[in-house]
Every structure is written in structure tokens, then in C-alpha cells.
Design a protein around this motif. Structure first.
Motif, PDB file in Angstrom:
ATOM      1  N   VAL A  39      43.287   6.073 -17.665  1.00 21.15           N
ATOM      2  CA  VAL A  39      43.007   5.950 -19.104  1.00 21.15           C
ATOM      3  C   VAL A  39      44.295   6.050 -19.910  1.00 21.15           C
ATOM      4  CG1 VAL A  39      41.856   7.054 -21.070  1.00 21.15           C
ATOM      5  CG2 VAL A  39      40.616   6.712 -18.924  1.00 21.15           C
ATOM      6  N   ALA A  40      45.183   6.937 -19.516  1.00 19.35           N
ATOM      7  CA  ALA A  40      46.452   7.080 -20.238  1.00 19.35           C
ATOM      8  C   ALA A  40      47.269   5.786 -20.176  1.00 19.35           C
ATOM      9  CB  ALA A  40      47.251   8.244 -19.666  1.00 19.35           C
ATOM     10  N   ILE A  41      47.325   5.173 -19.001  1.00 16.14           N
ATOM     11  CA  ILE A  41      48.084   3.924 -18.869  1.00 16.14           C
ATOM     12  C   ILE A  41      47.393   2.798 -19.622  1.00 16.14           C
ATOM     13  CG2 ILE A  41      48.892   2.173 -17.215  1.00 16.14           C
ATOM     14  CD1 ILE A  41      49.294   4.573 -15.228  1.00 16.14           C
ATOM     15  N   TRP A  42      46.075   2.727 -19.512  1.00 15.62           N
ATOM     16  CA  TRP A  42      45.314   1.679 -20.201  1.00 15.62           C
ATOM     17  C   TRP A  42      45.427   1.845 -21.719  1.00 15.62           C
ATOM     18  CZ3 TRP A  42      42.241  -1.559 -16.910  1.00 15.62           C
ATOM     19  CH2 TRP A  42      41.597  -2.591 -17.574  1.00 15.62           C
ATOM     20  N   SER A  43      45.619   3.074 -22.181  1.00 17.03           N
ATOM     21  CA  SER A  43      45.646   3.335 -23.620  1.00 17.03           C
ATOM     22  C   SER A  43      46.836   2.687 -24.317  1.00 17.03           C
ATOM     23  CB  SER A  43      45.626   4.844 -23.895  1.00 17.03           C
ATOM     24  OG  SER A  43      46.881   5.435 -23.613  1.00 17.03           O
ATOM     25  N   ARG A  44      47.748   2.109 -23.564  1.00 18.77           N
ATOM     26  CA  ARG A  44      48.867   1.426 -24.203  1.00 18.77           C
ATOM     27  C   ARG A  44      48.382   0.291 -25.095  1.00 18.77           C
ATOM     28  NH1 ARG A  44      48.661  -1.110 -19.137  1.00 18.77           N
ATOM     29  NH2 ARG A  44      49.228  -3.321 -19.130  1.00 18.77           N
ATOM     30  N   VAL A  45      47.188  -0.234 -24.779  1.00 20.03           N
ATOM     31  CA  VAL A  45      46.592  -1.296 -25.597  1.00 20.03           C
ATOM     32  C   VAL A  45      46.286  -0.773 -27.003  1.00 20.03           C
ATOM     33  CG1 VAL A  45      44.564  -2.791 -25.827  1.00 20.03           C
ATOM     34  CG2 VAL A  45      45.609  -2.439 -23.587  1.00 20.03           C
ATOM     35  N   TRP A  46      45.761   0.440 -27.077  1.00 21.85           N
ATOM     36  CA  TRP A  46      45.339   1.007 -28.361  1.00 21.85           C
ATOM     37  C   TRP A  46      46.445   1.794 -29.030  1.00 21.85           C
ATOM     38  CZ3 TRP A  46      42.460   3.078 -24.002  1.00 21.85           C
ATOM     39  CH2 TRP A  46      41.456   2.211 -23.572  1.00 21.85           C
ATOM     40  N   LEU A  47      47.286   2.448 -28.235  1.00 22.33           N
ATOM     41  CA  LEU A  47      48.244   3.399 -28.781  1.00 22.33           C
ATOM     42  C   LEU A  47      49.689   2.920 -28.776  1.00 22.33           C
ATOM     43  CD1 LEU A  47      46.861   6.638 -27.058  1.00 22.33           C
ATOM     44  CD2 LEU A  47      46.328   5.768 -29.342  1.00 22.33           C
ATOM     45  N   GLY A  48      49.961   1.819 -28.081  1.00 24.65           N
ATOM     46  CA  GLY A  48      51.347   1.366 -27.977  1.00 24.65           C
ATOM     47  C   GLY A  48      52.189   2.415 -27.266  1.00 24.65           C
ATOM     48  N   TRP A  49      53.392   2.667 -27.803  1.00 27.99           N
ATOM     49  CA  TRP A  49      54.286   3.652 -27.196  1.00 27.99           C
ATOM     50  C   TRP A  49      53.726   5.063 -27.251  1.00 27.99           C
ATOM     51  CZ3 TRP A  49      57.869   2.558 -23.904  1.00 27.99           C
ATOM     52  CH2 TRP A  49      58.448   1.289 -23.923  1.00 27.99           C
ATOM     53  N   TRP A  50      52.778   5.318 -28.135  1.00 30.66           N
ATOM     54  CA  TRP A  50      52.143   6.643 -28.196  1.00 30.66           C
ATOM     55  C   TRP A  50      51.335   6.937 -26.936  1.00 30.66           C
ATOM     56  CZ3 TRP A  50      53.595  10.409 -31.187  1.00 30.66           C
ATOM     57  CH2 TRP A  50      54.252  10.117 -32.364  1.00 30.66           C
ATOM     58  N   ALA A  51      51.094   5.921 -26.123  1.00 31.01           N
ATOM     59  CA  ALA A  51      50.390   6.126 -24.845  1.00 31.01           C
ATOM     60  C   ALA A  51      51.189   7.037 -23.916  1.00 31.01           C
ATOM     61  CB  ALA A  51      50.132   4.786 -24.168  1.00 31.01           C
ATOM     62  N   LEU A  52      52.466   7.201 -24.181  1.00 35.47           N
ATOM     63  CA  LEU A  52      53.264   8.122 -23.377  1.00 35.47           C
ATOM     64  C   LEU A  52      52.795   9.569 -23.541  1.00 35.47           C
ATOM     65  CD1 LEU A  52      56.825   6.594 -23.887  1.00 35.47           C
ATOM     66  CD2 LEU A  52      55.355   6.436 -21.859  1.00 35.47           C
ATOM     67  N   VAL A  53      52.178   9.880 -24.680  1.00 39.15           N
ATOM     68  CA  VAL A  53      51.679  11.246 -24.891  1.00 39.15           C
ATOM     69  C   VAL A  53      50.531  11.549 -23.929  1.00 39.15           C
ATOM     70  CG1 VAL A  53      50.596  12.827 -26.547  1.00 39.15           C
ATOM     71  CG2 VAL A  53      52.507  11.354 -27.270  1.00 39.15           C
ATOM     72  N   PRO A  54      49.445  10.725 -23.895  1.00 42.28           N
ATOM     73  CA  PRO A  54      48.403  11.033 -22.911  1.00 42.28           C
ATOM     74  C   PRO A  54      48.889  10.906 -21.469  1.00 42.28           C
ATOM     75  CG  PRO A  54      47.831   9.048 -24.140  1.00 42.28           C
ATOM     76  CD  PRO A  54      49.051   9.631 -24.783  1.00 42.28           C
ATOM     77  N   LEU A  55      49.852  10.023 -21.220  1.00 46.17           N
ATOM     78  CA  LEU A  55      50.414   9.917 -19.868  1.00 46.17           C
ATOM     79  C   LEU A  55      51.125  11.222 -19.489  1.00 46.17           C
ATOM     80  CD1 LEU A  55      50.965   8.254 -17.335  1.00 46.17           C
ATOM     81  CD2 LEU A  55      53.007   7.370 -18.464  1.00 46.17           C
ATOM     82  N   ALA A  56      51.919  11.754 -20.404  1.00 46.04           N
ATOM     83  CA  ALA A  56      52.611  13.026 -20.140  1.00 46.04           C
ATOM     84  C   ALA A  56      51.606  14.159 -19.952  1.00 46.04           C
ATOM     85  CB  ALA A  56      53.570  13.348 -21.285  1.00 46.04           C
ATOM     86  N   LEU A  57      50.535  14.162 -20.732  1.00 41.32           N
ATOM     87  CA  LEU A  57      49.507  15.192 -20.593  1.00 41.32           C
ATOM     88  C   LEU A  57      48.788  15.074 -19.244  1.00 41.32           C
ATOM     89  CD1 LEU A  57      48.025  15.241 -24.211  1.00 41.32           C
ATOM     90  CD2 LEU A  57      49.431  17.019 -23.109  1.00 41.32           C
ATOM     91  N   ALA A  58      48.512  13.846 -18.818  1.00 45.83           N
ATOM     92  CA  ALA A  58      47.863  13.641 -17.516  1.00 45.83           C
ATOM     93  C   ALA A  58      48.768  14.106 -16.379  1.00 45.83           C
ATOM     94  CB  ALA A  58      47.476  12.166 -17.341  1.00 45.83           C
ATOM     95  N   LEU A  59      50.049  13.813 -16.484  1.00 46.00           N
ATOM     96  CA  LEU A  59      51.006  14.273 -15.456  1.00 46.00           C
ATOM     97  C   LEU A  59      51.146  15.790 -15.482  1.00 46.00           C
ATOM     98  CD1 LEU A  59      53.717  11.477 -15.795  1.00 46.00           C
ATOM     99  CD2 LEU A  59      52.090  11.800 -13.910  1.00 46.00           C
ATOM    100  N   LEU A  60      51.137  16.365 -16.678  1.00 44.10           N
ATOM    101  CA  LEU A  60      51.192  17.822 -16.789  1.00 44.10           C
ATOM    102  C   LEU A  60      49.965  18.454 -16.142  1.00 44.10           C
ATOM    103  CD1 LEU A  60      52.496  20.422 -17.871  1.00 44.10           C
ATOM    104  CD2 LEU A  60      51.220  20.034 -20.012  1.00 44.10           C
TER     105      LEU A  60
END
Length: 168
Positions: A39-60
Motif C-alpha cells: 500500500v505504501a508503494i502503491w500510494s505514490r499514485v495518490w501521494l506523490g513523493w509523500w508516499a515515502l512517509v508511509p513507506l518509511a513507517l512500513a519499514l519502521l
């Protein structure tokens, strides 16, 4: 083998972390890591570069999960034995395991790895079917692998006093 050791080193899995990860809550909630990453990676469609935030949270979450739960009151359950089996598997150079376990575990790892190209392709191209197919293959291989870890642990704890000590 080098990959597994590198992952354990990256997650800094020491004795205390392994003991906490043997908590069934840790094992079962760990299954949320892949969907969160997807979901974090897919969210780049909706969030653009802000998708890095959910990606970082998922990795955390992936790193934090084995540390979050207390040491279980007992390791006499399927989930705990799966984690104990992973420890046995990672230690197979020092304490060899039976060949039938090794063959099966390599095959199950290959099934899970077979899902990675589908998952990557689906996420890159934002296509649902390869993303789902890749996820299903990864989960099928990983959960079957964990089931086999229980079997490995049960066989090896009868042969090795250190492994027997982990069961309480």
C-alpha cells in the motif's frame, strides 16, 4: 545463507530480540508488513513523493515488530516454535540439520522468491493481478516455510540441548 545472515544482522536480532519475537503476537502481526509495504508503494499514485512517509513507517514497523511484544509466557505454541525453528535454520552451519528439512526449506524459499518479480512488476506498473499473484506466492511460501520451521525445531530440540532450552 549469506542473505539470511545479512537480514538478521540488519534487524539486529540478538538473544533478547529473538525471545520477544517468539511471542505469537509478534509472529501474527508480522504478516501485516507486506500489505503495508504494498500500500505504501502503491500510494505514490495518490501521494506523490509523500508516499515515502508511509513507506518509511512500513519499514519502521518491519524493524520494530520483533521488539514490540514481551517475551511470551510459553513457547509451546505453533508461532513460537516457528520462530525457534528460524533460529535453528540460521544456525545450520554450526549445528547441521537433516537433509530432508534443508531441501524442503530451500524449495519453500524459492516459492516465496518466485513471487517477488510478479510483485515488483505489479507495483511498478500499478497492475493489480501481478501484485496479488506475487503477494500470494510470497505468503504461501513464507507461511508453509514457517510451518516447516515448527517441524524442524521439534526434530532438532530432541537432538540439541541448547535448542531444548528454548522451549518453556
Amino acid at each position: 545463507m549469506a542473505y539470511e545472515r545479512a537480514m538478521a544482522a540488519m534487524f539486529r536480532m540478538n538473544e533478547q530480540t529473538w525471545a520477544r519475537h517468539a511471542n505469537p503476537w509478534s509472529v501474527w502481526t508480522r504478516n501485516t508488513a507486506l500489505p503495508l509495504l504494498v500500500v505504501a508503494i502503491w500510494s505514490r499514485v495518490w501521494l506523490g513523493w509523500w508516499a515515502l512517509v508511509p513507506l518509511a513507517l512500513a519499514l519502521l514497523w518491519t524493524w520494530l515488530n520483533p521488539r514490540l511484544f514481551p517475551v511470551p509466557a510459553s513457547t509451546r505454541n505453533w508461532a513460537s516454535k516457528a520462530v525457534l525453528g528460524e533460529r535453528v535454520w540460521l544456525n545450520r552451519r554450526q549445528v547441521p540439520i537433516p537433509a530432508h528439512h534443508s531441501r524442503a526449506l530451500h524449495l519453500l524459499s524459492a516459492i516465496a522468491a518466485l513471487g517477488l518479480p510478479f510483485l515488483a512488476w505489479g507495483l511498478y506498473n500499478l497492475q493489480l493481478w501481478p501484485t496479488l499473484l506475487g503477494s500470494v506466492l510470497i505468503y504461501a511460501g513464507k507461511l508453509w516455510f514457517l510451518d516447516r520451521m515448527v517441524w524442524l525445531y521439534q526434530d532438532m530440540c530432541e537432538l540439541h540441548p541448547e535448542y531444548r532450552r528454548w522451549l518453556y
